[in-house]
Write an enzyme that holds these catalytic residues in place. Sequence first.
Site, PDB file in Angstrom:
ATOM      1  N   GLY A 174       0.953  -1.037   0.183  1.00  0.00           N
ATOM      2  CA  GLY A 174      -0.080  -0.067   0.419  1.00  0.00           C
ATOM      3  C   GLY A 174       0.789   1.537   0.027  1.00  0.00           C
ATOM      4  O   GLY A 174       1.075   2.308  -0.845  1.00  0.00           O
ATOM      5  N   ASN A 192      -5.175   4.356   7.113  1.00  0.00           N
ATOM      6  CA  ASN A 192      -4.545   2.695   8.296  1.00  0.00           C
ATOM      7  C   ASN A 192      -5.471   2.755   8.820  1.00  0.00           C
ATOM      8  O   ASN A 192      -5.515   3.998   9.959  1.00  0.00           O
ATOM      9  CB  ASN A 192      -2.915   2.708   7.729  1.00  0.00           C
ATOM     10  CG  ASN A 192      -2.527   1.532   8.336  1.00  0.00           C
ATOM     11  OD1 ASN A 192      -2.452   0.231   6.808  1.00  0.00           O
ATOM     12  ND2 ASN A 192      -2.823   1.031   9.223  1.00  0.00           N
ATOM     13  N   SER A 293       1.746  -7.416  -9.632  1.00  0.00           N
ATOM     14  CA  SER A 293       2.888  -8.399  -9.029  1.00  0.00           C
ATOM     15  C   SER A 293       4.343  -7.697  -9.575  1.00  0.00           C
ATOM     16  O   SER A 293       3.941  -6.553  -9.980  1.00  0.00           O
ATOM     17  CB  SER A 293       3.057  -9.760  -9.945  1.00  0.00           C
ATOM     18  OG  SER A 293       4.786 -10.237 -10.093  1.00  0.00           O
ATOM     19  N   LYS A 348      -3.459 -13.310 -12.266  1.00  0.00           N
ATOM     20  CA  LYS A 348      -2.675 -13.473 -10.830  1.00  0.00           C
ATOM     21  C   LYS A 348      -1.449 -14.659 -10.259  1.00  0.00           C
ATOM     22  O   LYS A 348      -1.156 -14.860  -9.750  1.00  0.00           O
ATOM     23  CB  LYS A 348      -2.525 -11.970 -10.373  1.00  0.00           C
ATOM     24  CG  LYS A 348      -1.935 -12.687  -8.997  1.00  0.00           C
ATOM     25  CD  LYS A 348      -0.626 -11.463  -8.902  1.00  0.00           C
ATOM     26  CE  LYS A 348       0.962 -11.860  -8.385  1.00  0.00           C
ATOM     27  NZ  LYS A 348       0.790 -11.341  -6.519  1.00  0.00           N
ATOM     28  N   HIS A 351       0.442 -16.372 -12.822  1.00  0.00           N
ATOM     29  CA  HIS A 351       1.722 -16.046 -12.484  1.00  0.00           C
ATOM     30  C   HIS A 351       2.287 -16.042 -11.619  1.00  0.00           C
ATOM     31  O   HIS A 351       3.124 -16.846 -11.354  1.00  0.00           O
ATOM     32  CB  HIS A 351       1.373 -14.088 -12.536  1.00  0.00           C
ATOM     33  CG  HIS A 351       2.312 -13.979 -11.574  1.00  0.00           C
ATOM     34  ND1 HIS A 351       3.401 -13.749 -10.847  1.00  0.00           N
ATOM     35  CD2 HIS A 351       3.338 -12.681 -12.920  1.00  0.00           C
ATOM     36  CE1 HIS A 351       4.388 -12.970 -10.679  1.00  0.00           C
ATOM     37  NE2 HIS A 351       4.821 -12.521 -11.613  1.00  0.00           N
ATOM     38  N   ASN A 352       1.911 -16.479 -10.033  1.00  0.00           N
ATOM     39  CA  ASN A 352       2.127 -16.854  -8.683  1.00  0.00           C
ATOM     40  C   ASN A 352       2.819 -18.377  -9.030  1.00  0.00           C
ATOM     41  O   ASN A 352       3.446 -19.066  -8.829  1.00  0.00           O
ATOM     42  CB  ASN A 352       1.842 -16.693  -7.364  1.00  0.00           C
ATOM     43  CG  ASN A 352       1.403 -15.003  -7.091  1.00  0.00           C
ATOM     44  OD1 ASN A 352       1.721 -14.052  -7.562  1.00  0.00           O
ATOM     45  ND2 ASN A 352       1.340 -14.980  -6.047  1.00  0.00           N
ATOM     46  N   GLU A 355       5.641 -19.035 -10.972  1.00  0.00           N
ATOM     47  CA  GLU A 355       6.074 -18.041 -10.171  1.00  0.00           C
ATOM     48  C   GLU A 355       6.884 -19.480  -8.899  1.00  0.00           C
ATOM     49  O   GLU A 355       8.313 -19.559  -8.850  1.00  0.00           O
ATOM     50  CB  GLU A 355       6.247 -17.236  -9.625  1.00  0.00           C
ATOM     51  CG  GLU A 355       7.182 -16.594  -8.414  1.00  0.00           C
ATOM     52  CD  GLU A 355       6.537 -15.289  -7.536  1.00  0.00           C
ATOM     53  OE1 GLU A 355       6.031 -14.441  -8.194  1.00  0.00           O
ATOM     54  OE2 GLU A 355       6.116 -15.205  -6.292  1.00  0.00           O
ATOM     55  N   TYR A 356       6.401 -20.070  -8.330  1.00  0.00           N
ATOM     56  CA  TYR A 356       6.480 -21.095  -7.744  1.00  0.00           C
ATOM     57  C   TYR A 356       7.395 -22.263  -8.640  1.00  0.00           C
ATOM     58  O   TYR A 356       8.376 -23.100  -7.869  1.00  0.00           O
ATOM     59  CB  TYR A 356       5.335 -21.577  -6.764  1.00  0.00           C
ATOM     60  CG  TYR A 356       4.318 -21.625  -5.793  1.00  0.00           C
ATOM     61  CD1 TYR A 356       4.442 -20.458  -5.686  1.00  0.00           C
ATOM     62  CD2 TYR A 356       4.926 -22.288  -5.343  1.00  0.00           C
ATOM     63  CE1 TYR A 356       3.710 -19.903  -4.785  1.00  0.00           C
ATOM     64  CE2 TYR A 356       3.909 -22.002  -3.804  1.00  0.00           C
ATOM     65  CZ  TYR A 356       3.175 -20.388  -3.471  1.00  0.00           C
ATOM     66  OH  TYR A 356       2.565 -20.317  -2.457  1.00  0.00           O
TER      67      TYR A 356
HETATM   68  P1  NDP Z   1       1.290  -6.557   5.166  1.00  0.00           P
HETATM   69  O1  NDP Z   1       0.869  -6.966   5.876  1.00  0.00           O
HETATM   70  O2  NDP Z   1       2.542  -5.537   4.916  1.00  0.00           O
HETATM   71  O3  NDP Z   1       0.225  -4.987   4.980  1.00  0.00           O
HETATM   72  C1  NDP Z   1      -0.846  -6.034   4.589  1.00  0.00           C
HETATM   73  C2  NDP Z   1      -1.792  -4.519   5.302  1.00  0.00           C
HETATM   74  O4  NDP Z   1      -3.080  -4.728   5.388  1.00  0.00           O
HETATM   75  C3  NDP Z   1      -1.765  -3.394   6.197  1.00  0.00           C
HETATM   76  O5  NDP Z   1      -1.920  -2.363   6.240  1.00  0.00           O
HETATM   77  C4  NDP Z   1      -2.737  -4.047   7.469  1.00  0.00           C
HETATM   78  O6  NDP Z   1      -3.004  -2.815   7.670  1.00  0.00           O
HETATM   79  C5  NDP Z   1      -3.820  -4.742   6.705  1.00  0.00           C
HETATM   80  N1  NDP Z   1      -4.517  -4.621   7.227  1.00  0.00           N
HETATM   81  C6  NDP Z   1      -4.404  -6.401   7.853  1.00  0.00           C
HETATM   82  N2  NDP Z   1      -5.490  -6.764   8.309  1.00  0.00           N
HETATM   83  C7  NDP Z   1      -6.812  -5.802   8.230  1.00  0.00           C
HETATM   84  C8  NDP Z   1      -8.132  -6.110   8.770  1.00  0.00           C
HETATM   85  N3  NDP Z   1      -9.206  -6.519   9.728  1.00  0.00           N
HETATM   86  N4  NDP Z   1      -8.029  -4.891   8.628  1.00  0.00           N
HETATM   87  C9  NDP Z   1      -8.597  -3.136   8.496  1.00  0.00           C
HETATM   88  N5  NDP Z   1      -6.541  -3.512   7.826  1.00  0.00           N
HETATM   89  C10 NDP Z   1      -5.946  -4.601   8.166  1.00  0.00           C
HETATM   90  O7  NDP Z   1       0.336  -7.175   3.742  1.00  0.00           O
HETATM   91  P2  NDP Z   1       1.278  -6.403   1.927  1.00  0.00           P
HETATM   92  O8  NDP Z   1       1.225  -4.932   1.577  1.00  0.00           O
HETATM   93  O9  NDP Z   1       2.617  -7.215   1.699  1.00  0.00           O
HETATM   94  O10 NDP Z   1       0.420  -7.491   1.107  1.00  0.00           O
HETATM   95  C11 NDP Z   1      -0.847  -6.934   0.862  1.00  0.00           C
HETATM   96  C12 NDP Z   1      -1.433  -7.618  -0.217  1.00  0.00           C
HETATM   97  O11 NDP Z   1      -0.524  -7.350  -1.368  1.00  0.00           O
HETATM   98  C13 NDP Z   1      -1.617  -9.221   0.459  1.00  0.00           C
HETATM   99  O12 NDP Z   1      -3.162  -9.386  -0.266  1.00  0.00           O
HETATM  100  C14 NDP Z   1      -0.346  -9.906  -0.563  1.00  0.00           C
HETATM  101  O13 NDP Z   1      -0.825 -10.696  -0.328  1.00  0.00           O
HETATM  102  C15 NDP Z   1      -0.722  -8.709  -1.789  1.00  0.00           C
HETATM  103  N6  NDP Z   1       1.095  -8.701  -2.535  1.00  0.00           N
HETATM  104  C16 NDP Z   1       1.898  -8.668  -1.247  1.00  0.00           C
HETATM  105  C17 NDP Z   1       2.817  -8.789  -2.466  1.00  0.00           C
HETATM  106  C18 NDP Z   1       3.744  -8.682  -1.731  1.00  0.00           C
HETATM  107  O14 NDP Z   1       5.321  -8.259  -2.450  1.00  0.00           O
HETATM  108  N7  NDP Z   1       4.410  -7.634  -0.479  1.00  0.00           N
HETATM  109  C19 NDP Z   1       3.145  -9.246  -3.961  1.00  0.00           C
HETATM  110  C20 NDP Z   1       2.007  -8.990  -4.816  1.00  0.00           C
HETATM  111  C21 NDP Z   1       0.362  -9.084  -3.850  1.00  0.00           C
HETATM  112  P3  NDP Z   1      -2.157  -3.108   9.642  1.00  0.00           P
HETATM  113  O15 NDP Z   1      -0.613  -1.807   9.802  1.00  0.00           O
HETATM  114  O16 NDP Z   1      -3.056  -1.957  10.545  1.00  0.00           O
HETATM  115  O17 NDP Z   1      -1.728  -4.234  10.643  1.00  0.00           O
END
Ligand code: NDP
Length: 632
Positions: A174, A192, A293, A348, A351-352, A355-356
């Site tokens: 994000g 957030n 990705s 997607k 894609h993964n 990747e696996y």
């Molecule tokens: P993070 O764990 O870094 O962030 C997760 C986010 O989700 C945080 O902002 C967290 O908030 C929020 N969150 C979790 N649970 C809740 C909830 N119940 N209510 C509200 N907010 C919530 O994850 P990523 O940014 O790495 O990944 C996010 C998504 O993107 C996932 O689906 C992941 O699979 C996908 N993704 C990730 C990639 C990567 O390389 N990291 C690549 C491509 C896709 P808080 O900080 O408050 O816990």
Amino acid sequence: MQIFVLMGVSGVGKTTLGVVLASRLDLPFFEGDDFHTKENIQKMKSGQPLNDEDRKEWLKRIAKRIGESSQRNGGVFTCSALKEKYRKFIQDRVQVNIEWIYLYDSFETIHERMKARKDHFFKPEMLRSQFDILEPPKYGIQVKVSASPEQTLKDLMAKIDKPEMGIIGLGVMGKSLALNMATNGIRVSVYNREVPGEEEGIARNFHEEYSSRFELPWFNDLKEFVEHLPRPRNILLMVKAGKAVDSVISELLPLLEADDLLLDAGNSHFIDTERRIRELGDKKIHYLGIGISGGEEGARNGPSIMPGGSMEAYQRVEIILNLIAARDKDGRPCCSYIGPEGSGHFVKMLHNGIEYGEMQLIAEFYHFMRFYLKLSLAEISTIFKKWNAELNSYLLGISADILQKEENGSLLLDSILDVAGQKGTGGWSTQAALDLGISLDTITAAVMARNLSGNKERRVKAEKEYEFRNEIKVTDSIKGCLFGAFKAAQVINHSIGFDLLFKASVEYNWKLNLSEIARIWTNGCIIRSGFMESLVEILKENPASHILMSSEIITEIKSHKDLLSEVVAMAIKRNCPMPVSSAAINYLNVFASAQSSANIIQAQRDYFGAHGYERTDSERGEYYHTQWKNTD
Ligand code: NDP
């Protein structure tokens, strides 16, 4: 920051439109001709066309100024940029994605207009030479020039007015996406959640860290966040896939209005996405399932983006997605509308899956070389680098780096536990293949290999019990097999993955464009590689054919498959596990065998369950039953 470059032949109206556009957007204007050297101006005045060498310094100067503007408040530039290589030359030198605006009209119309111009050093006769070298871009904003500049500006503004975006979830992805959007001039607000004692001040801290460079309005109150966004709202969910997405949606629902749009950019299961599209659709709220990705770095600087859902919803945010996406070799965004329903998340997921397979493949070759051929990590790194000079695979490249990484004077990899987990997309790919009744051998083998790696304690005990020995005498002939073997397995792994996409497209009527999917995977994403580049053409020529049936691939596989068999046989004889490599060669052996073993399977089923069997000497679909046991 927004950088617009108006391009096209001389006389098309770049300057006139650029000045009004800059004033409308409140951005500084830069006339491309002002960056020419004195020599170039002289040459043009004397009626001689410029050559590539003349243009080099000019393009460098423009790129430098664009770079400076992107660090400040952006700008509107003019630059004819007639050839693709000129545009690439500039784009490669700047950090921000340039928004190219291609102005065009017919030679005759522009020629007439130029004849009327008196105070310009460009001679109308040179227009023909410009049209001769013009390579219209396949990307960017394309505007046909109208008789009145006001109308042209109106057409242009309709295309560049960018919607705003709100982002929920400031985790790894994000934050990076928010910065990417802000860098590209998109107005983005962030939210957030606050979890007392655990997750506090995340949005505020993020804002504070970047407030000197970007506006980034921040919120930790969902209602205030939603009310702040202009209607109809565009809200990107970047939260953990699964329950968190549903929980955020249910919190949002009472705050949303008809025509608002939610974009789920996490790794959600495509079936969940389809349910959410339906449920929100009933409330007149649009929903897009977007695969992204590229990891943290990709999200920040340009990921590959796979949007699925309704075309109407996609078109609302197309410009944003295109701006933040990586660029392919022709400068086109690595983002393309995938199809309806959950197709974006399905693609997607797969894609993964690929990747696996590729990660496990690299891991197997590393493991074989390290523990069976007894090569050092440095030697393996050198071998991977050498292979990658040809393969240009992102995953192979990072693996070569990993093998060299030191920590406190020792190689870090030797201190990393040999246990890998799997969750989500890899296993879902296998489930999808089972549902669709097709083989996904390499990807499934990769998922299972991770599962099996999980029980370290048992593996240690079992090795002692089974007294495995793992010495292979390193010979040049063994080493000589490895590269070809790897290449063959890589091709087979991709072919298997794309076959699932093809099947899903037909079964779910998604009309996936596989060549286009390969194209958006040529940059920004984790499985980008030289092979992916070649798949763009292969799949364009034969969109409905299995990749392993393309003549180019048949030649390639024929020249390498024996090497793969050799390596797998050698490894297995020495107790070296190679699940993905052996799955690849087994897949090929079944794929390319006219006579399979399934006749006896049919007979067995008929024997014990009277299921019937089809015969070689009758029509398909006609079933026969035999009384297999002699009853007398
Ligand atoms: P993070 O764990 O870094 O962030 C997760 C986010 O989700 C945080 O902002 C967290 O908030 C929020 N969150 C979790 N649970 C809740 C909830 N119940 N209510 C509200 N907010 C919530 O994850 P990523 O940014 O790495 O990944 C996010 C998504 O993107 C996932 O689906 C992941 O699979 C996908 N993704 C990730 C990639 C990567 O390389 N990291 C690549 C491509 C896709 P808080 O900080 O408050 O816990």
